[in-house]
Design a protein around this motif. Sequence first.
Motif, PDB file in Angstrom:
ATOM      1  N   UNK A 114      90.925  88.750  93.821  1.00 44.22           N
ATOM      2  CA  UNK A 114      89.877  89.414  93.050  1.00 44.22           C
ATOM      3  C   UNK A 114      89.140  90.445  93.901  1.00 44.22           C
ATOM      4  N   UNK A 115      88.853  90.093  95.157  1.00 44.36           N
ATOM      5  CA  UNK A 115      88.146  91.018  96.041  1.00 44.36           C
ATOM      6  C   UNK A 115      88.989  92.262  96.313  1.00 44.36           C
ATOM      7  N   UNK A 116      90.287  92.075  96.523  1.00 48.73           N
ATOM      8  CA  UNK A 116      91.149  93.215  96.837  1.00 48.73           C
ATOM      9  C   UNK A 116      91.299  94.138  95.625  1.00 48.73           C
ATOM     10  N   UNK A 117      91.347  93.546  94.437  1.00 48.75           N
ATOM     11  CA  UNK A 117      91.416  94.358  93.222  1.00 48.75           C
ATOM     12  C   UNK A 117      90.133  95.175  93.060  1.00 48.75           C
ATOM     13  N   UNK A 118      89.004  94.558  93.320  1.00 45.62           N
ATOM     14  CA  UNK A 118      87.729  95.265  93.248  1.00 45.62           C
ATOM     15  C   UNK A 118      87.691  96.399  94.270  1.00 45.62           C
ATOM     16  N   UNK A 119      88.168  96.144  95.466  1.00 47.31           N
ATOM     17  CA  UNK A 119      88.177  97.170  96.502  1.00 47.31           C
ATOM     18  C   UNK A 119      89.039  98.367  96.090  1.00 47.31           C
ATOM     19  N   UNK A 120      90.198  98.101  95.519  1.00 44.24           N
ATOM     20  CA  UNK A 120      91.060  99.200  95.081  1.00 44.24           C
ATOM     21  C   UNK A 120      90.356 100.075  94.043  1.00 44.24           C
ATOM     22  N   UNK A 131     101.950  86.786 102.261  1.00 42.41           N
ATOM     23  CA  UNK A 131     103.136  87.650 102.127  1.00 42.41           C
ATOM     24  C   UNK A 131     102.834  88.901 101.315  1.00 42.41           C
ATOM     25  N   UNK A 132     102.076  88.751 100.225  1.00 46.31           N
ATOM     26  CA  UNK A 132     101.953  89.834  99.250  1.00 46.31           C
ATOM     27  C   UNK A 132     100.671  90.651  99.368  1.00 46.31           C
ATOM     28  N   UNK A 133      99.613  90.085  99.942  1.00 45.82           N
ATOM     29  CA  UNK A 133      98.308  90.749  99.889  1.00 45.82           C
ATOM     30  C   UNK A 133      97.820  91.263 101.240  1.00 45.82           C
ATOM     31  N   UNK A 134      98.238  90.635 102.319  1.00 45.54           N
ATOM     32  CA  UNK A 134      97.744  91.041 103.636  1.00 45.54           C
ATOM     33  C   UNK A 134      98.769  91.921 104.339  1.00 45.54           C
ATOM     34  N   UNK A 135      98.250  92.941 105.022  1.00 44.18           N
ATOM     35  CA  UNK A 135      99.112  93.873 105.746  1.00 44.18           C
ATOM     36  C   UNK A 135      99.411  93.399 107.154  1.00 44.18           C
TER      37      UNK A 135
END
Length: 385
Positions: A85-91, A119-123
């Motif tokens: 949710x936080x990453x979606x908000x950041x985008x 795997x999918x969210x962190x770089x």
Amino acid sequence: MTTVQRRLQVVVKVSKFCNLRCRYCYEYDELGNRERIDPDRLHALFTSLHEHLTEVDARDGARTGVDFIWHGGEPLMLEPGYYRAAFADLRAVFGERTHRHVVQTNLTRLDDDRLALLRDEFDSIGVSFDVVGGLRVNLAGRDSTRGVAANMLRLREHGVRFGCITVLTAANAHRVDEIFDFYERQGTSFRVLPLFDGAFADQHAGYDVDNATIVSALTRLFDRWLASPSAIQVSPLDEYTDRAIRHLTGAEPVYYNRREWLDVILVNTDGEVYAFGDPFDDPRHSLGNAFTTGLREVFTGPGYDRSASAAELRMAANCVSCPFFGACSGSYVADGETSARDLADGAVRACVVERAVIEHIAWRLRDIPDLAPRWTAGQAEPVAF
């Protein structure tokens, strides 16, 4: 507009809560605190940061990318949905602004959902793992090493790349060859982090390290790395090697200036913002609050001026007479972690370890032709923090 790439690292202390009780942890007194940064406050941070960077990028003719380093406590104690949710908000807030997500984890919790998150969210992923020493224990005092090693294997089996951080203490400083051999076998890059000051008096009794021990361990580790054909990166030795090569080759000098750009900030759980290296357990060193005052005020207020002046004082006390100044920008004492063992005359941080190790590396490399390719060939996974 002239485009100049630069980055800002934002270390987010998302929660202090942790399932381990590592004996040296500088957050030890707060590891039972379940408070977290709530979504509204994260949104305020993202918005304030984007507005500030938009303004300074326009002023400087630059474009700034942001690395968010999610830190704890143990960040993976929070449910994966929190980060999604936080990453979606950041985008949504950042739009086209480049950003990356890094997590520093003890990797003791790795169910399927957290594996998918990593795997999918962190770089980039940093795993806290000491290899030897027995100081990373759970609430019952049991060593976490075996379980974390199994989870590291699981990450590899699923194609998830990561680096590691190993804390250097008296319990493992004499075993740096063993530590290097472990990571070399795994093909894993790693950072060695000398022990920070503790959360309370005598916390480190029995496993504290002095500067002489740190220098001995790091120079021995460099010699082991130099003799190895492995392409793994070993930090901060890769950084020190870069400074030594610049010194040996007479590279164009570079000088650090915090007033021009601060490339690492830490946002504590309560929103207080600190420059990297300033003691974030002391409110007197706060630059301001990301949740209430906004980052424009943080970077232009009196707290920032005090922090920059202190960095300049440390550089003046150490760098002017240093033969490596210019090859080294001075950032190690300007931004370096504060530690009681590094204080000169009880007031100004002394550049003891960094200078001694760079000097050793320069001495070892002085007769090696064509230095640079040996140290730039590896494609290392960044280690978080």
